[in-house]
Design a protein around this motif. Structure first.
Motif, PDB file in Angstrom:
ATOM      1  N   ASP A 467      40.339  50.120  37.580  1.00 29.44           N
ATOM      2  CA  ASP A 467      41.191  49.772  38.711  1.00 29.44           C
ATOM      3  C   ASP A 467      40.937  48.280  38.967  1.00 29.44           C
ATOM      4  O   ASP A 467      39.803  47.887  39.262  1.00 29.44           O
ATOM      5  CB  ASP A 467      40.807  50.579  39.957  1.00 29.44           C
ATOM      6  CG  ASP A 467      41.465  51.951  39.955  1.00 29.44           C
ATOM      7  OD1 ASP A 467      42.397  52.174  39.160  1.00 29.44           O
ATOM      8  OD2 ASP A 467      41.040  52.800  40.758  1.00 29.44           O
ATOM      9  N   SER A 500      48.987  52.757  33.545  1.00 30.17           N
ATOM     10  CA  SER A 500      49.635  54.001  33.979  1.00 30.17           C
ATOM     11  C   SER A 500      48.710  54.640  35.009  1.00 30.17           C
ATOM     12  O   SER A 500      47.622  54.118  35.257  1.00 30.17           O
ATOM     13  CB  SER A 500      49.867  54.946  32.793  1.00 30.17           C
ATOM     14  OG  SER A 500      48.717  55.708  32.536  1.00 30.17           O
ATOM     15  N   ASP A 501      49.126  55.754  35.570  1.00 31.41           N
ATOM     16  CA  ASP A 501      48.289  56.415  36.574  1.00 31.41           C
ATOM     17  C   ASP A 501      46.929  56.795  36.018  1.00 31.41           C
ATOM     18  O   ASP A 501      45.928  56.746  36.714  1.00 31.41           O
ATOM     19  CB  ASP A 501      48.979  57.685  37.076  1.00 31.41           C
ATOM     20  CG  ASP A 501      50.143  57.348  37.976  1.00 31.41           C
ATOM     21  OD1 ASP A 501      50.198  56.192  38.437  1.00 31.41           O
ATOM     22  OD2 ASP A 501      50.989  58.221  38.200  1.00 31.41           O
ATOM     23  N   THR A 502      46.915  57.203  34.731  1.00 36.44           N
ATOM     24  CA  THR A 502      45.652  57.670  34.154  1.00 36.44           C
ATOM     25  C   THR A 502      44.930  56.563  33.398  1.00 36.44           C
ATOM     26  O   THR A 502      43.795  56.731  33.005  1.00 36.44           O
ATOM     27  CB  THR A 502      45.891  58.853  33.206  1.00 36.44           C
ATOM     28  OG1 THR A 502      46.925  58.482  32.287  1.00 36.44           O
ATOM     29  CG2 THR A 502      46.299  60.097  33.950  1.00 36.44           C
ATOM     30  N   ARG A 505      44.945  50.691  36.529  1.00 35.76           N
ATOM     31  CA  ARG A 505      45.861  50.511  37.665  1.00 35.76           C
ATOM     32  C   ARG A 505      45.601  49.133  38.276  1.00 35.76           C
ATOM     33  O   ARG A 505      44.484  48.628  38.234  1.00 35.76           O
ATOM     34  CB  ARG A 505      45.631  51.602  38.710  1.00 35.76           C
ATOM     35  CG  ARG A 505      45.776  53.010  38.117  1.00 35.76           C
ATOM     36  CD  ARG A 505      45.708  54.065  39.186  1.00 35.76           C
ATOM     37  NE  ARG A 505      44.472  53.985  39.958  1.00 35.76           N
ATOM     38  CZ  ARG A 505      44.242  54.703  41.038  1.00 35.76           C
ATOM     39  NH1 ARG A 505      45.162  55.541  41.508  1.00 35.76           N
ATOM     40  NH2 ARG A 505      43.096  54.599  41.682  1.00 35.76           N
ATOM     41  N   ASP A 522      48.046  52.826  43.770  1.00 36.79           N
ATOM     42  CA  ASP A 522      48.954  53.938  43.443  1.00 36.79           C
ATOM     43  C   ASP A 522      50.424  53.627  43.733  1.00 36.79           C
ATOM     44  O   ASP A 522      51.270  54.502  43.704  1.00 36.79           O
ATOM     45  CB  ASP A 522      48.510  55.219  44.155  1.00 36.79           C
ATOM     46  CG  ASP A 522      48.208  54.977  45.617  1.00 36.79           C
ATOM     47  OD1 ASP A 522      48.546  53.871  46.112  1.00 36.79           O
ATOM     48  OD2 ASP A 522      47.631  55.858  46.262  1.00 36.79           O
ATOM     49  N   LYS A 523      50.710  52.352  43.992  1.00 43.22           N
ATOM     50  CA  LYS A 523      52.094  51.996  44.332  1.00 43.22           C
ATOM     51  C   LYS A 523      52.996  52.000  43.092  1.00 43.22           C
ATOM     52  O   LYS A 523      54.098  52.523  43.119  1.00 43.22           O
ATOM     53  CB  LYS A 523      52.096  50.611  44.995  1.00 43.22           C
ATOM     54  CG  LYS A 523      53.461  50.104  45.434  1.00 43.22           C
ATOM     55  CD  LYS A 523      53.738  50.471  46.886  1.00 43.22           C
ATOM     56  CE  LYS A 523      55.122  50.061  47.351  1.00 43.22           C
ATOM     57  NZ  LYS A 523      55.119  48.778  48.046  1.00 43.22           N
ATOM     58  N   TYR A 524      52.539  51.420  42.006  1.00 42.78           N
ATOM     59  CA  TYR A 524      53.372  51.311  40.793  1.00 42.78           C
ATOM     60  C   TYR A 524      52.714  52.030  39.622  1.00 42.78           C
ATOM     61  O   TYR A 524      51.495  52.118  39.555  1.00 42.78           O
ATOM     62  CB  TYR A 524      53.611  49.838  40.445  1.00 42.78           C
ATOM     63  CG  TYR A 524      54.302  49.092  41.562  1.00 42.78           C
ATOM     64  CD1 TYR A 524      55.632  49.362  41.879  1.00 42.78           C
ATOM     65  CD2 TYR A 524      53.606  48.152  42.318  1.00 42.78           C
ATOM     66  CE1 TYR A 524      56.262  48.698  42.928  1.00 42.78           C
ATOM     67  CE2 TYR A 524      54.231  47.484  43.368  1.00 42.78           C
ATOM     68  CZ  TYR A 524      55.560  47.757  43.668  1.00 42.78           C
ATOM     69  OH  TYR A 524      56.182  47.112  44.700  1.00 42.78           O
ATOM     70  N   HIS A 525      53.551  52.536  38.720  1.00 42.78           N
ATOM     71  CA  HIS A 525      53.016  53.391  37.659  1.00 42.78           C
ATOM     72  C   HIS A 525      53.247  52.856  36.259  1.00 42.78           C
ATOM     73  O   HIS A 525      52.782  53.438  35.291  1.00 42.78           O
ATOM     74  CB  HIS A 525      53.617  54.794  37.774  1.00 42.78           C
ATOM     75  CG  HIS A 525      53.599  55.299  39.181  1.00 42.78           C
ATOM     76  ND1 HIS A 525      52.430  55.692  39.795  1.00 42.78           N
ATOM     77  CD2 HIS A 525      54.579  55.427  40.113  1.00 42.78           C
ATOM     78  CE1 HIS A 525      52.698  56.051  41.040  1.00 42.78           C
ATOM     79  NE2 HIS A 525      53.996  55.895  41.261  1.00 42.78           N
ATOM     80  N   THR A 526      54.010  51.780  36.131  1.00 43.58           N
ATOM     81  CA  THR A 526      54.262  51.241  34.787  1.00 43.58           C
ATOM     82  C   THR A 526      53.985  49.743  34.774  1.00 43.58           C
ATOM     83  O   THR A 526      53.967  49.091  35.826  1.00 43.58           O
ATOM     84  CB  THR A 526      55.735  51.438  34.360  1.00 43.58           C
ATOM     85  OG1 THR A 526      56.558  50.633  35.217  1.00 43.58           O
ATOM     86  CG2 THR A 526      56.163  52.896  34.458  1.00 43.58           C
ATOM     87  N   ASP A 529      56.916  47.669  36.228  1.00 40.48           N
ATOM     88  CA  ASP A 529      56.952  47.644  37.695  1.00 40.48           C
ATOM     89  C   ASP A 529      55.878  46.727  38.271  1.00 40.48           C
ATOM     90  O   ASP A 529      56.110  46.016  39.260  1.00 40.48           O
ATOM     91  CB  ASP A 529      56.774  49.063  38.245  1.00 40.48           C
ATOM     92  CG  ASP A 529      58.017  49.917  38.019  1.00 40.48           C
ATOM     93  OD1 ASP A 529      59.063  49.345  37.646  1.00 40.48           O
ATOM     94  OD2 ASP A 529      57.931  51.149  38.204  1.00 40.48           O
TER      95      ASP A 529
END
Ligand SMILES: *[C@@H]1O[C@H](CO)[C@@H](O)[C@H](O)[C@H]1NC(C)=O
Ligand SMILES: *[C@@H]1O[C@H](CO)[C@@H](O)[C@H](O)[C@H]1NC(C)=O
Length: 650
Positions: A467, A500-502, A505, A522-526, A529
């Motif tokens: 993170d 990605s989420d996993t 981040r 956790d706002k964006y996942h790609t 973005d």
């Protein structure tokens, strides 16, 4: 009379001798007693790791000079046993750099260790280790005998010390689980009678009529006439033989919560090809049942699902269908052979896409493991699909039974497929079993490796496991144009990571006197973005309160970081802070946030070094002008990866 005198003399001599011996003996006892009361403290070097020493509690003498970054320490207060004993003693303040005696107590492994900077030693964070230790001043406790000589583990590196884990593991598992030659013996007498029957069973299976559709033996797939001689004893293992008393006790026991030391989400991909035949399929089921038994399945421990593959894969049951070992064994017993080819590659792809989903019982933060059981060789390719599986965080094990012999090698579509499928080719993730009959021997080693979650780090890399929080100076001195450059720098760094989420981040905070959260983890996942969001950060303009910004980032960003993620903070500033950064920086270090400080133009080197994680030369960067910022991108990425890779993940 002469004789009498002689005998008397002899007995006197004898008595004398007896006295003498007793004297020596009691003397010896006295020596022993005194050493016990005043034992000599064994000495160790600075580099000795606690895990190397087997004694559960001991006092040792550390030499001077252990306050050196080369003696790695992991944790704070409670240290992973991979740490230097003396380094940990200095870190905790029990010793200073002049050395001395320290009392060490082994305690249970932890699910995470937080690094911190203390007493001149930077300890590192570690997600998980199998054993820990505490250090304290060497005041011997009453009634405890401390060893004068330490017992070292067999000179192997701590990595190879997994045996200890097995022992505890074996102790905790239900007795009489696996490899029971006893269950085999009574069946041996039936063998001859069975032999004729099973042979005809096999040949009927190979004929199209048995599977209901005209499916010719696939080209390149093994003709089962080979190796039939290995299989003489197979009937003994047929149909998941379970001793009766085991069944009855299971019914009375409450369902287990599962072995908490083996928390993994596990998928078994079993070979359901026509060529395997019913009897080998039976052995494969028995193997699964043995694994289910040995694992101690439960909601707080391992969960296990099964996918059978032939031409196509199909889920027999997912992770949450059967959440204890007895239910799982009963379900395994009911699996019937599908038939078809051995398309293991297709099955791996299926598992990557469909199996490890939340709906199927996949748990957050629990390692994903896929074990591929394979008769001979696959009829499709596995390299590419396995790579995708590993990249999505699945640890792949390959068990190949009766691999291609020389005369069969030309059938194999992908040479050394197992090595291509697993993430390390040292044999840790792949098993080669000589014959189906020997498969049982794989149960214990496989379970041990599956449960050793520290080593299931194969699919984690420096680029997909963090993170990352950017802390961006938006003060007036930066100016609009340079602020754009800073954002580009942030985007260029972010681009390097797998997002990605996993995976990795990204979050961002902008600060002046004040602070604002631009976006959380956790706002964006790609990646697209994230890059877009970075581009759209608006320049704020104002003062420079870097200390307050760090505090804010810990609270607003890193508090929401996942426990299994590495925490990286990358702070970018162009000037000296108006407030004091020391306490804020220390708080970040204590929370295990690895901090990089990037200074431009008017930034103060001493301040950057305080903000940066120790050693500062690896975490603190300075460039004289904004236009040179781009130059530091590769070096920062390199340092992040070097640090990641230098942490033990044996
Ligand atoms: C280290 O600790 C010892 C014993 O506590 C003390 O005598 C010595 O002065 C200390 N040395 C330093 C450099 O602080
Ligand atoms: C970011 O990357 C682009 C494209 O590679 C490059 O032209 C630019 O100089 C980089 N900027 C910074 C600040 O890293």
């Amino acid at each position: 009379t002469g004789i009498v005198v002689l005998t008397m003399k002899a007995s006197v001599i004898e008595m004398f001798l007896v006295l003498l011996v007793t004297g020596i003996h009691s003397n010896k006892e006295m020596i022993q007693k005194s050493t016990r009361a005043k034992f000599t403290v064994p000495q160790i070097n600075c580099d000795v790791k606690a895990g190397k020493i087997i004694n559960p509690e001991f006092i040792v003498k550390c030499p001077a000079g252990c306050q050196d970054p080369k003696y790695h320490v992991y944790g704070t207060g409670v240290y992973a046993s991979y740490s230097s004993v003396c380094g940990a003693a200095v870190h905790s303040g029990v010793l200073n750099n002049s050395g001395g005696n320290v009392l060490v107590q082994k305690v249970a492994g932890q699910s995470s260790y937080k690094g911190s900077y203390s007493n001149g030693v930077q300890s590192l964070s570690l997600p998980r280790w199998r054993e820990s230790f505490l250090v304290s001043e060497s005041k011997p406790k009453k009634g405890v005998t401390y060893p004068s000589v330490l017992t070292y583990s067999s000179g192997k590196p701590p990595a190879a010390k997994a045996d200890e884990t097995t022992n505890t593991y074996q102790k905790s598992s239900v007795p009489g689980t696996t490899a029971q030659p006893v269950t085999l013996m009574p069946m041996l007498s039936n063998l001859e009678a069975e032999a004729a029957h099973t042979t005809s069973q096999k040949s009927s299976l190979l004929t199209p009529s048995a599977t209901g559709s005209p499916r010719p033996q696939p080209v390149g797939h093994r003709s089962r006439e080979l190796g039939e001689t290995h299989l003489r004893m197979e009937p003994a293992l047929l149909a998941g033989f379970v001793p009766k008393e085991e069944l009855s006790t299971q019914a009375l026991e409450p369902a287990s919560q599962g072995d908490p030391n083996c928390k993994v989400d596990l998928s078994f991909l079993i070979d359901g090809s026509s060529s395997i035949g019913k009897r080998r399929f039976g052995i494969q089921k028995q193997f699964l049942a043995d694994i289910a038994q040995a694992l101690d399945v439960g909601p707080s421990g391992p969960l296990m699902g099964v996918v059978q593959y032939g031409d196509n894969p199909a889920t027999q049951f997912n992770l949450k269908t059967h959440m204890n070992s007895p239910d799982l064994k009963a379900a395994i017993e009911k699996i019937t052979l599908k038939g078809g080819l051995s398309n293991a590659g297709r099955a791996i792809s299926f598992v990557t896409k469909n199996f490890f989903s939340k709906a199927n019982g996949n748990r957050r933060g629990v390692p994903n493991v896929a074990v591929v059981v394979l008769d001979g060789w696959p009829t499709d390719k596995v390299e590419e699909t396995s790579k995708l599986a590993r990249e999505s965080g699945i640890n792949i094990f390959f068990i190949t039974i009766e691999a291609a012999v020389e005369s069969e090698k030309h059938y194999v579509v992908e040479p050394s497929f197992a090595n291509k499928a697993v993430c390390r080719t040292n044999g840790y993730y792949s098993f080669n079993v000589q014959s189906w009959f020997a498969l049982r021997k794989t149960v214990q080693p496989l379970v041990k490796r599956i449960c050793d979650t520290d080593r299931l780090a194969c699919s984690k890399t420096c680029l997909n496991s963090a993170d990352i929080g950017f802390v961006i100076d938006g003060s007036s001195s930066v100016g609009t144009s340079n602020f754009r450059t800073v954002l580009q720098f942030v985007a260029n760094l972010s681009k390097e990571f797998e997002i990605s989420d996993t995976d990795t981040r990204i979050g961002a905070v902008q600060y002046t006197y004040e602070q604002r959260l631009e976006f959380g983890f956790d706002k964006y996942h790609t990646k697209a973005d994230i890059l877009n969001a970075i581009k759209n950060v608006g320049y704020w303009s104002g003062g420079t309160s870097t200390g307050a910004a760090i505090h804010y980032t810990l609270e607003q960003l890193f508090k929401k970081s996942k426990p299994n993620k590495r925490k990286l903070m990358i702070l970018i500033t162009d000037g000296r802070s108006y407030d004091d950064v020391r306490i804020a920086a220390m708080a970040a270090h204590q929370k295990g946030v690895i901090t990089y400080a990037i200074g431009i133009a008017w930034a103060a080197q001493d301040e950057l070094d305080i903000i940066a994680t120790h050693p500062a030369r690896d975490h603190s960067f300075f460039v004289d002008e904004f236009d040179n910022l781009y130059k530091s991108v590769p070096k920062i990425i390199q340092n992040i990866c070097t640090e990641f890779n230098s942490q033990p993940r044996n």
